[in-house]
Motif scaffolding. Structure first.
Motif, PDB file in Angstrom:
ATOM      1  N   GLN A 174     -36.988  36.700  33.645  1.00 36.97           N
ATOM      2  CA  GLN A 174     -37.287  37.796  32.715  1.00 36.97           C
ATOM      3  C   GLN A 174     -36.496  37.677  31.402  1.00 36.97           C
ATOM      4  O   GLN A 174     -37.050  37.855  30.321  1.00 36.97           O
ATOM      5  CB  GLN A 174     -36.896  39.103  33.429  1.00 36.97           C
ATOM      6  N   GLN A 175     -35.210  37.332  31.526  1.00 36.84           N
ATOM      7  CA  GLN A 175     -34.363  37.326  30.319  1.00 36.84           C
ATOM      8  C   GLN A 175     -34.759  36.238  29.300  1.00 36.84           C
ATOM      9  O   GLN A 175     -34.319  36.281  28.163  1.00 36.84           O
ATOM     10  CB  GLN A 175     -32.873  37.203  30.688  1.00 36.84           C
TER      11      GLN A 175
ATOM     12  N   LEU B  24     -37.924  35.680  28.402  1.00 33.07           N
ATOM     13  CA  LEU B  24     -39.259  35.964  27.866  1.00 33.07           C
ATOM     14  C   LEU B  24     -39.318  36.114  26.350  1.00 33.07           C
ATOM     15  O   LEU B  24     -40.203  35.558  25.693  1.00 33.07           O
ATOM     16  CB  LEU B  24     -39.814  37.239  28.498  1.00 33.07           C
ATOM     17  N   GLU B  25     -38.351  36.850  25.822  1.00 33.85           N
ATOM     18  CA  GLU B  25     -38.391  37.115  24.384  1.00 33.85           C
ATOM     19  C   GLU B  25     -38.326  35.805  23.598  1.00 33.85           C
ATOM     20  O   GLU B  25     -39.108  35.563  22.679  1.00 33.85           O
ATOM     21  CB  GLU B  25     -37.214  38.023  24.024  1.00 33.85           C
ATOM     22  N   SER B  26     -37.412  34.971  24.003  1.00 36.04           N
ATOM     23  CA  SER B  26     -37.249  33.696  23.320  1.00 36.04           C
ATOM     24  C   SER B  26     -38.463  32.782  23.529  1.00 36.04           C
ATOM     25  O   SER B  26     -38.892  32.071  22.612  1.00 36.04           O
ATOM     26  CB  SER B  26     -35.967  33.039  23.833  1.00 36.04           C
TER      27      SER B  26
ATOM     28  N   ARG C 275     -41.526  33.831  23.990  1.00 32.28           N
ATOM     29  CA  ARG C 275     -42.604  34.375  23.134  1.00 32.28           C
ATOM     30  C   ARG C 275     -42.419  33.925  21.691  1.00 32.28           C
ATOM     31  O   ARG C 275     -43.373  33.709  20.963  1.00 32.28           O
ATOM     32  CB  ARG C 275     -42.627  35.898  23.218  1.00 32.28           C
ATOM     33  N   ALA C 276     -41.177  33.787  21.270  1.00 30.51           N
ATOM     34  CA  ALA C 276     -40.908  33.383  19.879  1.00 30.51           C
ATOM     35  C   ALA C 276     -41.046  31.864  19.685  1.00 30.51           C
ATOM     36  O   ALA C 276     -41.584  31.413  18.677  1.00 30.51           O
ATOM     37  CB  ALA C 276     -39.507  33.822  19.477  1.00 30.51           C
TER      38      ALA C 276
END
Ligand code: HQG
Length: 179
Positions: free
Chosen positions: A104-105, A107-109, A111-112
């Motif tokens: 989960q941690q 995901l943001e990266s 997506r970018a």
């Protein structure tokens, strides 16, 4: 015995994929180590590896991580290297979708930046959701991403399949990833 094999398997992964020099071993440019030399050098580093144990590990390892050459004088890891070696992988047409298990941690990266190979030679993709769950669980709370591999292939991206059936590619741009 199981426990012992797990120990040797981890030691072999470390040695044949990442740090052969730690036991004074050299791999050729295709990742092969001389079997006798490997046994001798592991023995000198507190690992009582024998040819019998090595044969059992190659045959029974859950992911078939290691492979012998035809006459069993050489051994290498089938994928997962961080050192630059040439596995002689041939481009293969991928299925319509493949999976990637991550935490989960990340995901943001992801997506970018899309999926990056990080310390390995390739981004690793799984053929099934089950395998992706296993891979991703190693990193934390697991999330399975679906990668539109057919679309990527049509756009000119190259895919490889390792001897032990792990799908490999260089980079997965974010636009081909769905959760
Ligand atoms: C993540 C095991 C943030 C990626 C498995 C993964 C596999 C990003 C981690 C094989 C990212 C790398 C490989 C980005 C990727 N931002 N995080 N842009 N792009 N990541 O271990 O795929 O047991 O190098 O999602 O079964 O987990 O060793 O790769 O979480 O086949 O034989 O960065 O390792 O095989 O982690 O696993 P890894 P992986 P063995």
């Amino acid at each position: 015995m199981e426990k012992e094999h797990k120990y040797f398997s981890k030691f072999l992964s470390y040695t044949l994929r990442h740090h052969p020099e730690k036991i004074g071993l050299t791999l050729d440019n295709k990742g092969w180590a001389d079997v006798n030399e490997l046994i001798t050098k592991m023995n000198a580093h507190n690992a009582a590896l024998t040819m019998d144990i090595l044969e059992t590990i190659v045959a029974s390892n859950d992911k078939k991580r290691f492979a012998f050459n035809d006459d069993k004088t050489k051994i290498r890891a089938s994928q997962g290297h961080s050192i630059p070696i040439d596995l002689d992988l041939q481009p293969v047409t991928p299925p319509a979708i493949l999976y990637h298990g991550t935490a989960q941690q990340n995901l943001e990266s992801i997506r970018a930046n899309g999926l990056l190979k990080q310390s390995r030679q390739h981004v690793h993709l799984s053929a099934t959701r089950e395998t992706a769950i296993q891979v991703g669980s190693r990193h934390g709370k697991v999330v399975v991403l679906v990668v539109q591999t057919k679309q990527m292939h049509e756009a000119g991206y190259t895919f490889y399949l390792s001897d032990n059936h792990v799908w490999l590619t260089d980079h997965v741009p974010a636009e081909y990833i769905e959760k």
